[in-house]
Enzyme design. Structure first.
Site, short mmCIF file in Angstrom:
data_model
loop_
_atom_site.label_atom_id
_atom_site.label_comp_id
_atom_site.label_asym_id
_atom_site.label_seq_id
_atom_site.Cartn_x
_atom_site.Cartn_y
_atom_site.Cartn_z
CB SER A 1 -0.84 -0.03 1.28
OG SER A 1 -1.40 1.23 1.55
CE1 TYR B 1 -4.25 -2.28 5.06
CE2 TYR B 1 -3.20 -0.18 4.61
CZ TYR B 1 -3.86 -1.31 4.16
OH TYR B 1 -4.12 -1.46 2.81
P1 NAD Z 1 -11.65 -6.40 -0.17
O1 NAD Z 1 -12.27 -6.30 1.18
O2 NAD Z 1 -12.44 -6.00 -1.37
O3 NAD Z 1 -11.11 -7.88 -0.43
C1 NAD Z 1 -10.36 -8.58 0.54
C2 NAD Z 1 -10.57 -10.07 0.36
O4 NAD Z 1 -9.72 -10.74 1.32
C3 NAD Z 1 -12.01 -10.52 0.66
O5 NAD Z 1 -12.48 -11.35 -0.40
C4 NAD Z 1 -11.89 -11.30 1.97
O6 NAD Z 1 -12.82 -12.37 2.07
C5 NAD Z 1 -10.46 -11.83 1.87
N1 NAD Z 1 -9.90 -12.19 3.19
C6 NAD Z 1 -9.99 -11.52 4.35
N2 NAD Z 1 -9.36 -12.19 5.31
C7 NAD Z 1 -8.86 -13.32 4.75
C8 NAD Z 1 -8.11 -14.43 5.25
N3 NAD Z 1 -7.78 -14.52 6.55
N4 NAD Z 1 -7.75 -15.40 4.38
C9 NAD Z 1 -8.11 -15.33 3.07
N5 NAD Z 1 -8.83 -14.32 2.56
C10 NAD Z 1 -9.19 -13.33 3.39
O7 NAD Z 1 -10.31 -5.54 -0.05
P2 NAD Z 1 -9.32 -4.90 -1.14
O8 NAD Z 1 -9.42 -3.44 -1.00
O9 NAD Z 1 -9.48 -5.53 -2.47
O10 NAD Z 1 -7.91 -5.30 -0.49
C11 NAD Z 1 -7.04 -6.27 -1.04
C12 NAD Z 1 -5.63 -5.94 -0.60
O11 NAD Z 1 -5.25 -4.65 -1.13
C13 NAD Z 1 -5.42 -5.83 0.91
O12 NAD Z 1 -4.20 -6.42 1.27
C14 NAD Z 1 -5.39 -4.34 1.16
O13 NAD Z 1 -4.67 -3.99 2.33
C15 NAD Z 1 -4.70 -3.88 -0.10
N6 NAD Z 1 -4.88 -2.46 -0.41
C16 NAD Z 1 -6.14 -1.95 -0.60
C17 NAD Z 1 -6.28 -0.60 -0.89
C18 NAD Z 1 -7.64 0.03 -1.07
O14 NAD Z 1 -7.70 1.26 -1.07
N7 NAD Z 1 -8.70 -0.74 -1.26
C19 NAD Z 1 -5.16 0.20 -1.00
C20 NAD Z 1 -3.89 -0.34 -0.82
C21 NAD Z 1 -3.78 -1.68 -0.53
#
Ligand code: NAD
Length: 260
Positions: A142, A155
């Site tokens: 991130s 985080y």
């Molecule tokens: P999201 O909530 O849309 O998807 C996350 C997925 O992870 C879900 O399908 C959930 O069921 C799954 N999950 C949660 N805990 C789990 C576990 N213990 N084992 C297996 N699966 C699990 O979130 P997103 O925004 O797509 O995030 C995905 C990644 O991107 C994360 O690591 C997040 O930190 C990172 N990220 C997101 C953003 C943002 O702005 N959305 C920015 C930077 C980084």
């Protein structure tokens, strides 16, 4: 079809960024394993990909559980015969001021983001090291792998840790043709972010509109959200790159919020 013949395992791929990467990889010719704690949603995503002519399976995997990670990874290799790409992407967000941050929440955050990255890497490497056939491991970091924000101690600490893990793997994996990167997105409007808009507004005592404008997009060059497609295209570029010249890097996709 830049990923023809490749097999990719993507954690947290039933939603958001992981789902978009799975769809993009499948369109590029890869067979994709959608590994998620939510098996029904993982299977639904796999079915969508198959309906569009791609190769996909849904796999039950809680990335904090070593046995589940090992069994899920083995199931992917049994289904598709090999493993070329791991995207360690599963993640959650829990926001709270440091002084109130519950230790149980801190441990949950480290377990999913850091233990999950370690366990999935450890499970994937034996298949990639076999005959030095190699592979690509991508961690979903991130902008918070580089920057800090209020309310996000667990985080920010976890996302910084991924840089260290990636750099060690770049050194150890190099001789086995394994390369690795951390993708560092800015804010993307997935369920993970939608949930924290009202939470941050409450904690910071500002409106939801101000959270979006000032906290989330205030430091971007154009006040624009990064999209799941932006992140998926970056993941495609890195996995399809034709040599191991590119390894151990952090790639920031954030509308200029953080510039390296
Ligand atoms: P999201 O909530 O849309 O998807 C996350 C997925 O992870 C879900 O399908 C959930 O069921 C799954 N999950 C949660 N805990 C789990 C576990 N213990 N084992 C297996 N699966 C699990 O979130 P997103 O925004 O797509 O995030 C995905 C990644 O991107 C994360 O690591 C997040 O930190 C990172 N990220 C997101 C953003 C943002 O702005 N959305 C920015 C930077 C980084």
């Amino acid at each position: 079809m830049q990923l023809n013949g490749k097999v990719a395992l993507i954690t947290g791929a039933a939603s958001g960024i992981g789902k978009a990467i799975a769809e993009t990889y499948a369109k590029a010719g890869a067979a994709v394993a959608i590994a998620d704690i939510n098996l029904a949603a993982a299977q639904a995503s796999a079915d969508e990909i198959k309906a569009n002519g791609g190769k996909a399976i849904g796999v039950a995997m809680d990335v904090t559980n070593e046995e589940a990670v090992n069994a899920g990874t083995k199931a992917v290799v049994e289904a598709f015969g090999q493993l070329d790409i791991l995207i360690s992407n599963a993640g959650i967000q829990i926001v709270s001021p440091l002084v109130d941050y519950k230790f149980s929440d801190w441990k949950k955050m480290q377990a999913i983001h850091v233990d999950g990255a370690f366990l999935t890497t450890k499970a994937a490497l034996p298949y990639m090291y076999q005959d030095n056939r190699g592979g690509t491991v991508i961690y979903m970091g991130s902008v918070h792998s580089h920057e800090a924000s209020k309310l996000k101690s667990a985080y920010v600490a976890a996302k910084h840790a991924l840089l260290g893990l990636c750099r060690v793997l770049a050194k150890e994996g190099g001789e086995h043709n394994v390369r690795t990167h951390v993708i560092c997105p800015g804010f993307v409007r997935t369920p993970l972010v939608e949930k924290q808009i009202p939470e941050q507004a409450k904690e910071l005592g500002i409106s939801e509109e101000q959270v979006i404008k000032s906290v989330m997009l205030g430091n971007t060059v154009d006040g624009t959200f990064t999209t799941v497609e932006d992140v998926a295209q970056t993941a495609l570029f890195l996995a399809a790159f034709p040599s191991n010249a590119l390894t151990g890097q952090s790639i920031v996709v954030s509308h200029g919020w953080y510039m390296q």
